[in-house]
Design a protein around this motif. Structure first.
Motif, PDB file in Angstrom:
ATOM      1  N   PRO A  98      -2.231   1.692   1.736  1.00 33.25           N
ATOM      2  CA  PRO A  98      -2.512   2.258   0.409  1.00 33.25           C
ATOM      3  C   PRO A  98      -1.570   1.725  -0.667  1.00 33.25           C
ATOM      4  O   PRO A  98      -1.942   1.642  -1.836  1.00 33.25           O
ATOM      5  CB  PRO A  98      -2.343   3.762   0.604  1.00 33.25           C
ATOM      6  CG  PRO A  98      -1.488   3.907   1.798  1.00 33.25           C
ATOM      7  CD  PRO A  98      -1.784   2.715   2.677  1.00 33.25           C
ATOM      8  N   LEU A  99      -0.349   1.349  -0.271  1.00 34.20           N
ATOM      9  CA  LEU A  99       0.596   0.819  -1.257  1.00 34.20           C
ATOM     10  C   LEU A  99       0.134  -0.539  -1.781  1.00 34.20           C
ATOM     11  O   LEU A  99       0.236  -0.823  -2.978  1.00 34.20           O
ATOM     12  CB  LEU A  99       1.996   0.700  -0.649  1.00 34.20           C
ATOM     13  CG  LEU A  99       2.652   2.012  -0.218  1.00 34.20           C
ATOM     14  CD1 LEU A  99       3.987   1.739   0.455  1.00 34.20           C
ATOM     15  CD2 LEU A  99       2.811   2.948  -1.390  1.00 34.20           C
ATOM     16  N   ALA A 107      -5.068   6.019  -0.974  1.00 33.39           N
ATOM     17  CA  ALA A 107      -4.015   7.044  -0.935  1.00 33.39           C
ATOM     18  C   ALA A 107      -4.546   8.328  -0.301  1.00 33.39           C
ATOM     19  O   ALA A 107      -3.855   8.956   0.515  1.00 33.39           O
ATOM     20  CB  ALA A 107      -3.490   7.316  -2.343  1.00 33.39           C
ATOM     21  N   TYR A 110      -4.875   7.850   3.453  1.00 34.93           N
ATOM     22  CA  TYR A 110      -3.570   7.932   4.110  1.00 34.93           C
ATOM     23  C   TYR A 110      -3.105   9.393   4.188  1.00 34.93           C
ATOM     24  O   TYR A 110      -2.605   9.837   5.214  1.00 34.93           O
ATOM     25  CB  TYR A 110      -2.523   7.082   3.382  1.00 34.93           C
ATOM     26  CG  TYR A 110      -1.212   7.026   4.131  1.00 34.93           C
ATOM     27  CD1 TYR A 110      -1.027   6.137   5.184  1.00 34.93           C
ATOM     28  CD2 TYR A 110      -0.164   7.891   3.806  1.00 34.93           C
ATOM     29  CE1 TYR A 110       0.168   6.100   5.887  1.00 34.93           C
ATOM     30  CE2 TYR A 110       1.025   7.856   4.507  1.00 34.93           C
ATOM     31  CZ  TYR A 110       1.189   6.963   5.549  1.00 34.93           C
ATOM     32  OH  TYR A 110       2.367   6.940   6.256  1.00 34.93           O
TER      33      TYR A 110
END
Length: 150
Positions: A98-99, A107, A110
């Protein structure tokens, strides 16, 4: 005293959710480029998972949260520091996705994976406490996923 599992559908639902969310993260957030910093997380997650497997031994490992009948609490290797190194390894390994993707969907996926693993570990610990009286002592000396923190 071993009690029969009362919620096998719940156990398999948690495992299905875990793998489904890992798959969704891989599909929706798989990076086109791999920045060097992300390799740290992939390596750390992989090494932690392998260390946990080596310490636990494959014959004593169970993918569902149901404790095996002849459960023995392992307190060596990564289990000295955290009670659920396999879950921590999954979270570490998936964190860059997600980063790197930067999308809200990734996000949320996750976060859903994290929440699913928390539900799974709480359920697993409840069952283990019913089966192994010393587990509560072990819980007081270790953290769930992150050494010295959580």
């Amino acid at each position: 005293m071993h009690q029969k599992l009362k919620h096998p559908i719940y156990s398999y639902s948690l495992v299905s959710g875990q793998f489904g969310l890992i798959g969704a993260l891989a599909v929706f957030a798989f990076p086109a480029n791999w920045p060097i910093w992300s390799l740290f997380f992939y390596a750390a997650g992989t090494l932690l998972g392998l260390w946990a497997l080596k310490t636990m031994h494959l014959g004593h490992f169970n993918i569902v949260p149901d404790p095996l009948p002849h459960l023995a609490v392992v307190t060596t290797g990564p289990y000295r520091f955290i009670r659920h190194p396999m879950y921590a390894a999954i979270l570490l390994f998936c964190l860059p996705l997600p980063l790197l993707d930067g999308q809200l969907t990734s996000a949320w996926l996750y976060f859903a994976l994290f929440a699913t693993l928390l539900l799974k570990l709480h359920y697993e610990e409840t069952l283990i406490c019913r089966q192994v009286s010393d587990y509560r002592i072990y819980q007081t000396h270790t953290k769930k996923l992150l050494p010295w923190v959580f």
